[in-house]
Write a protein that holds these residues in place. Structure first.
Motif, PDB file in Angstrom:
ATOM      1  N   GLY A  46     -15.486   5.792 -33.010  1.00  0.00           N
ATOM      2  CA  GLY A  46     -15.890   4.406 -33.151  1.00  0.00           C
ATOM      3  C   GLY A  46     -15.456   3.511 -32.006  1.00  0.00           C
ATOM      4  O   GLY A  46     -15.656   2.308 -32.044  1.00  0.00           O
ATOM      5  N   PHE A  47     -14.878   4.097 -30.946  1.00  0.00           N
ATOM      6  CA  PHE A  47     -14.401   3.291 -29.813  1.00  0.00           C
ATOM      7  C   PHE A  47     -15.102   3.660 -28.512  1.00  0.00           C
ATOM      8  O   PHE A  47     -15.686   2.813 -27.873  1.00  0.00           O
ATOM      9  CB  PHE A  47     -12.884   3.424 -29.646  1.00  0.00           C
ATOM     10  N   GLY A  48     -15.037   4.906 -28.070  1.00  0.00           N
ATOM     11  CA  GLY A  48     -15.635   5.260 -26.799  1.00  0.00           C
ATOM     12  C   GLY A  48     -16.157   6.686 -26.749  1.00  0.00           C
ATOM     13  O   GLY A  48     -16.514   7.179 -25.692  1.00  0.00           O
ATOM     14  N   THR A  49     -16.215   7.352 -27.888  1.00  0.00           N
ATOM     15  CA  THR A  49     -16.663   8.737 -27.921  1.00  0.00           C
ATOM     16  C   THR A  49     -18.180   8.803 -27.785  1.00  0.00           C
ATOM     17  O   THR A  49     -18.886   8.015 -28.402  1.00  0.00           O
ATOM     18  CB  THR A  49     -16.265   9.389 -29.256  1.00  0.00           C
ATOM     19  N   ARG A  50     -18.660   9.737 -26.989  1.00  0.00           N
ATOM     20  CA  ARG A  50     -20.097   9.954 -26.849  1.00  0.00           C
ATOM     21  C   ARG A  50     -20.353  11.337 -26.273  1.00  0.00           C
ATOM     22  O   ARG A  50     -19.474  11.962 -25.697  1.00  0.00           O
ATOM     23  CB  ARG A  50     -20.731   8.900 -25.951  1.00  0.00           C
ATOM     24  N   THR A  81     -24.881   3.531 -32.811  1.00  0.00           N
ATOM     25  CA  THR A  81     -25.899   4.365 -32.171  1.00  0.00           C
ATOM     26  C   THR A  81     -25.764   5.808 -32.626  1.00  0.00           C
ATOM     27  O   THR A  81     -24.686   6.390 -32.543  1.00  0.00           O
ATOM     28  CB  THR A  81     -25.772   4.300 -30.636  1.00  0.00           C
ATOM     29  N   ILE A  82     -26.872   6.369 -33.073  1.00  0.00           N
ATOM     30  CA  ILE A  82     -26.917   7.800 -33.367  1.00  0.00           C
ATOM     31  C   ILE A  82     -27.298   8.520 -32.074  1.00  0.00           C
ATOM     32  O   ILE A  82     -26.553   9.337 -31.563  1.00  0.00           O
ATOM     33  CB  ILE A  82     -27.916   8.110 -34.498  1.00  0.00           C
ATOM     34  N   PRO A 171     -26.070   3.550 -24.312  1.00  0.00           N
ATOM     35  CA  PRO A 171     -25.985   4.199 -23.007  1.00  0.00           C
ATOM     36  C   PRO A 171     -25.137   3.517 -21.943  1.00  0.00           C
ATOM     37  O   PRO A 171     -24.390   4.187 -21.246  1.00  0.00           O
ATOM     38  CB  PRO A 171     -27.440   4.277 -22.551  1.00  0.00           C
ATOM     39  N   ASP A 172     -25.249   2.206 -21.781  1.00  0.00           N
ATOM     40  CA  ASP A 172     -24.613   1.610 -20.609  1.00  0.00           C
ATOM     41  C   ASP A 172     -23.365   0.789 -20.925  1.00  0.00           C
ATOM     42  O   ASP A 172     -22.982  -0.072 -20.156  1.00  0.00           O
ATOM     43  CB  ASP A 172     -25.618   0.785 -19.807  1.00  0.00           C
ATOM     44  N   ASP A 173     -22.710   1.073 -22.044  1.00  0.00           N
ATOM     45  CA  ASP A 173     -21.482   0.370 -22.387  1.00  0.00           C
ATOM     46  C   ASP A 173     -20.827   1.108 -23.545  1.00  0.00           C
ATOM     47  O   ASP A 173     -21.481   1.861 -24.253  1.00  0.00           O
ATOM     48  CB  ASP A 173     -21.812  -1.072 -22.805  1.00  0.00           C
ATOM     49  N   ASP A 174     -19.531   0.889 -23.732  1.00  0.00           N
ATOM     50  CA  ASP A 174     -18.872   1.441 -24.909  1.00  0.00           C
ATOM     51  C   ASP A 174     -19.076   0.488 -26.078  1.00  0.00           C
ATOM     52  O   ASP A 174     -18.151  -0.114 -26.611  1.00  0.00           O
ATOM     53  CB  ASP A 174     -17.374   1.664 -24.635  1.00  0.00           C
TER      54      ASP A 174
END
Length: 192
Positions: A46-50, A81-82, A171-174
């Motif tokens: 929920g913070f910066g994982t992708r 975002t999924i 895509p372009d931000d956490d």
């Protein structure tokens, strides 16, 4: 719905329960992440994982698309975002538990959303977003249709540089970062 799948080509398939983000579709669209997949799936904090998939030939000229994800949402405090293909499509969960799907066609975003509460917290569900590349968008949960839009929208283009395909974050931000688990993700292009 089966008509939409007749011209479908699977271009991304990650099975995070296998412990990796390798692409099983045969197109080499492997996921890149600093998070480690586990037998339970891919954890998103929920913070910066992708998970990021770089643009590739199989992610150009989508036309239409079908995205399907097996997920477990544990927090819905903001838009989550999924999966999003930069300048092509977006699939997310709203703060109220509704689903949102959008496509970028003809230099404009077109949106489909569901009523609140279709995605439960703390429960595994299959969610899907389909756009046929012409005029029909659908959202479904566990195989049941929850929203439909019919409009002459046009074709979806390519998943673009520099951000590519992002799973679990905008895509372009956490921002709009998913919180919970994803077990498996599939993406088909519909070039009809």
């Amino acid at each position: 719905m089966n008509v939409l799948m007749n011209d479908a080509e699977l271009v991304v398939h990650h099975r995070y329960t296998s412990g990796s983000s390798a692409d099983l579709s045969g197109h080499g669209n492997h996921g890149h992440t600093t998070t480690t997949a586990t037998p339970e799936g891919m954890p998103f904090d929920g913070f910066g994982t992708r998970v990021v998939v770089f643009p590739s030939p199989s992610l150009t000229d989508l036309g239409g698309l079908r995205a399907r994800v097996r997920l477990y949402a544990d927090a819905l405090a903001e838009r989550r975002t999924i999966v999003e293909g930069y300048l092509a499509f977006s699939f997310s969960i709203e703060p109220d538990g509704g689903l949102l799907g959008a496509v970028y066609a003809g230099l404009k975003w077109y949106v489909l959303s569901t009523p609140p509460g279709v995605v439960p917290q703390g429960q595994w569900v299959d969610v899907a977003f389909v756009y046929d590349g012409r005029d029909t968008m659908t959202l479904s949960v566990d195989g049941s249709l929850v929203a439909l839009r019919q409009d002459n929208l046009g074709r979806v283009g390519a998943v673009e540089w520099p951000y590519g395909l992002n799973i679990g974050a905008w895509p372009d931000d956490d921002a709009r970062v998913f919180s919970g688990w994803m077990a498996e993700i599939w993406l088909w292009r519909l070039r009809a």
